[in-house]
Design an enzyme around this catalytic site. Structure first.
Site, PDB file in Angstrom:
ATOM      1  N   SER A 190       0.788  -1.231   0.000  1.00  0.00           N
ATOM      2  CA  SER A 190       0.000   0.000   0.000  1.00  0.00           C
ATOM      3  C   SER A 190       0.820   1.281   0.000  1.00  0.00           C
ATOM      4  O   SER A 190       0.320   2.331  -0.374  1.00  0.00           O
ATOM      5  CB  SER A 190      -0.944   0.000   1.194  1.00  0.00           C
ATOM      6  OG  SER A 190      -0.203  -0.085   2.388  1.00  0.00           O
ATOM      7  N   HIS A 218      -5.650  -4.249  -1.905  1.00  0.00           N
ATOM      8  CA  HIS A 218      -5.422  -3.109  -2.803  1.00  0.00           C
ATOM      9  C   HIS A 218      -5.446  -3.527  -4.274  1.00  0.00           C
ATOM     10  O   HIS A 218      -4.852  -2.844  -5.118  1.00  0.00           O
ATOM     11  CB  HIS A 218      -4.093  -2.421  -2.477  1.00  0.00           C
ATOM     12  CG  HIS A 218      -4.184  -1.464  -1.327  1.00  0.00           C
ATOM     13  ND1 HIS A 218      -4.827  -0.242  -1.409  1.00  0.00           N
ATOM     14  CD2 HIS A 218      -3.745  -1.565  -0.053  1.00  0.00           C
ATOM     15  CE1 HIS A 218      -4.747   0.378  -0.243  1.00  0.00           C
ATOM     16  NE2 HIS A 218      -4.109  -0.408   0.591  1.00  0.00           N
ATOM     17  N   LYS A 249     -12.554  -1.418   0.295  1.00  0.00           N
ATOM     18  CA  LYS A 249     -11.800  -0.539  -0.611  1.00  0.00           C
ATOM     19  C   LYS A 249     -12.548  -0.445  -1.948  1.00  0.00           C
ATOM     20  O   LYS A 249     -13.576   0.219  -2.006  1.00  0.00           O
ATOM     21  CB  LYS A 249     -10.354  -1.038  -0.734  1.00  0.00           C
ATOM     22  CG  LYS A 249      -9.596  -0.874   0.593  1.00  0.00           C
ATOM     23  CD  LYS A 249      -8.109  -1.081   0.476  1.00  0.00           C
ATOM     24  CE  LYS A 249      -7.386  -0.634   1.740  1.00  0.00           C
ATOM     25  NZ  LYS A 249      -7.110  -1.722   2.698  1.00  0.00           N
TER      26      LYS A 249
HETATM   27  C1  LIG Z   1      -6.968  -2.165   4.059  1.00  0.00           C
HETATM   28  C2  LIG Z   1      -6.239  -3.419   4.242  1.00  0.00           C
HETATM   29  C3  LIG Z   1      -6.651  -4.381   5.165  1.00  0.00           C
HETATM   30  C4  LIG Z   1      -7.771  -4.133   6.130  1.00  0.00           C
HETATM   31  O1  LIG Z   1      -9.014  -4.276   5.526  1.00  0.00           O
HETATM   32  P1  LIG Z   1     -10.326  -4.029   6.410  1.00  0.00           P
HETATM   33  O2  LIG Z   1     -11.380  -4.806   5.691  1.00  0.00           O
HETATM   34  O3  LIG Z   1     -10.563  -2.568   6.424  1.00  0.00           O
HETATM   35  O4  LIG Z   1     -10.054  -4.581   7.755  1.00  0.00           O
HETATM   36  C5  LIG Z   1      -5.964  -5.570   5.218  1.00  0.00           C
HETATM   37  N1  LIG Z   1      -4.916  -5.814   4.401  1.00  0.00           N
HETATM   38  C6  LIG Z   1      -4.474  -4.899   3.521  1.00  0.00           C
HETATM   39  C7  LIG Z   1      -3.307  -5.215   2.649  1.00  0.00           C
HETATM   40  C8  LIG Z   1      -5.121  -3.672   3.413  1.00  0.00           C
HETATM   41  O5  LIG Z   1      -4.668  -2.771   2.560  1.00  0.00           O
END
Ligand SMILES: *Cc1c(COP(=O)(O)O)cnc(C)c1O
Length: 415
Positions: A190, A218, A249
């Site tokens: 990220s 992502h 996301k």
């Molecule tokens: C955003 C993210 C998460 C967390 O996701 P949530 O559903 O908001 O708990 C986990 N792993 C990665 C790589 C992320 O970017």
């Protein structure tokens, strides 16, 4: 009262330390739905300001999409607000099962189990499938939620240097005495927007008989031709044993996550995964809307295509403007500034120009790697992107960094 002066003073000094070191996180109040244009109250108490949002994970622009919102309303009307139960007691509706089937189809896996978040999915999975005789071989830069999941598992941990395949191979050899081995990586990282080398990882996994887990938070919804994720991008659909990902996301951005992959692994999760067994079910309103999201992105690739075109356009223009960016193809575009204060100051000035971006510095990124992370969305129109390029150019000129290389920026501003 057991909240002693000692405790209060200790916590107060912790908070003070954060403020002094610049790591204290200040929240900003958005007074509109999540979208390309948002209204933000910042600093707190100031009159709300219209800005263009370049820091949401709203990759496909589905967070406030009318069809998704309508599906959510319908879900609320037909299945109610809360389930007041975990899944295995009385928290599973037909729509939960349908969403799991749709996710399985979309990701090209064998089966899927929903969690309240991807954080929960990652907290659950390792302890379910690995034990003390097994090995976890993880990229050094995996997401914090994987780090936590790993802590909850008794298997032996091996770390390999970020995306370093020779080092991964070394670790696979070191772990050859273990009963089961699992390679663990983010699909897309990220902070840099770089993609794990899944083609090479699959080769190594086959050579050393290791399973692969990819957290594709992502990537799900837009990487690869049909947006299935980083496994589609690398043409290894069906070869990733476990995918964990989020609904928070690209897939509408509300909340929820899943483990998707080998049938037996998913079935074991339903029996043993603690965040699944001991935490409430994903609410019907989210499940109903997420089903619609998958329909929308399965029928047409228009949104991921637009995101790809937007990303390409922005990356080209910002480079031409003279900024130093991390190269790549992902909508995460790190604009490198190296100095933490410079990143903060520029983000602040950009906000003044109506561009909402955030400066990232240590400990979120390594020391001396401060940056502004821009995130492109399919919700952006070309005008949004052009407005941003113009603002970035103006502020870049103010700080005299346009056309400057890394060493020159560091010489001007220090690390
Ligand atoms: C955003 C993210 C998460 C967390 O996701 P949530 O559903 O908001 O708990 C986990 N792993 C990665 C790589 C992320 O970017």
């Amino acid at each position: 009262m057991a909240y002693s002066t000692k405790a209060k003073e200790f916590y107060t000094s912790e908070l003070k330390g954060m403020r002094a070191s610049g790591t204290f996180k200040e929240e900003r109040y958005i007074q509109s739905p999540q979208a390309a244009n948002i209204k933000v109250e910042y600093p707190l108490g100031a009159a709300p300001k219209e800005v263009i949002n370049f820091c949401a994970n709203n990759y496909l622009g589905l967070s406030s999409h009318p069809e998704v919102v309508e599906a959510a309303h319908k879900g609320l009307d037909t299945r109610g607000y809360g389930m007041s139960s975990v899944r295995f007691i009385c928290g599973t509706q037909d729509i939960h099962h349908e969403l799991e089937k749709k996710l399985t189809e979309f990701l090209g896996t064998e089966d899927t189990i929903l969690f309240a978040s991807c954080m929960d999915a990652n907290a659950a999975i390792f302890d379910v499938v690995l034990d003390k005789d097994d090995a976890m071989i993880a990229d050094r830069l995996v997401h914090a939620s994987i780090v936590d999941g790993i802590k909850l598992c008794k298997a032996q941990l091996y770390n390999y240097k970020h995306s370093n395949m020779a080092h991964l191979e070394e670790k696979l050899q070191e772990a050859s005495g273990c009963r089961l081995r699992m390679i663990i990586t983010d699909g897309v990282f990220s902070m840099d927007g770089d993609i794990a080398k899944l083609d090479k990882i699959v080769e190594l996994a086959e050579k050393y008989e290791a399973m692969i887990l990819v957290d594709d938070s992502h990537a799900t919804g837009f990487m690869g031709k049909h947006g299935r994720g980083s496994h589609e991008y690398y043409n290894v659909v069906g070869k990733i044993d476990v995918i964990t990902t989020t609904l928070g996301k690209a897939l509408g951005g509300a909340s929820g996550g899943c483990v998707s992959g080998r049938r037996e692994i998913v079935e074991l999760c339903r029996q043993r995964a603690r965040p699944y067994l001991f935490s409430n079910t994903v609410p019907p309103v989210i499940v109903a809307a997420a089903r619609k999201v998958l329909d929308v992105i399965s029928i047409t690739t228009d949104r991921r295509d637009k995101l790809e075109a937007n990303t390409k356009y922005f990356r080209e223009k910002i480079t031409q403007a003279g900024f130093d960016i991390k190269e790549g193809v992902h909508p995460i575009v790190p604009i490198m500034l190296y100095n933490a204060k410079l990143a903060q100051d520029m983000a602040h000035d950009l906000y003044g120009e109506g561009i909402y971006v955030i400066g990232f510095s240590f400990p979120v990124v390594p020391k001396g790697q401060a940056r502004i992370r821009v995130q492109i969305s399919a919700a952006h129109e070309q005008e949004h992107l052009d407005t941003a390029i113009t603002a970035f150019t103006k502020i870049g000129e103010k700080y005299k960094i346009l056309g400057k290389k890394k060493e020159e920026i560091i010489q001007m501003y220090g690390l």
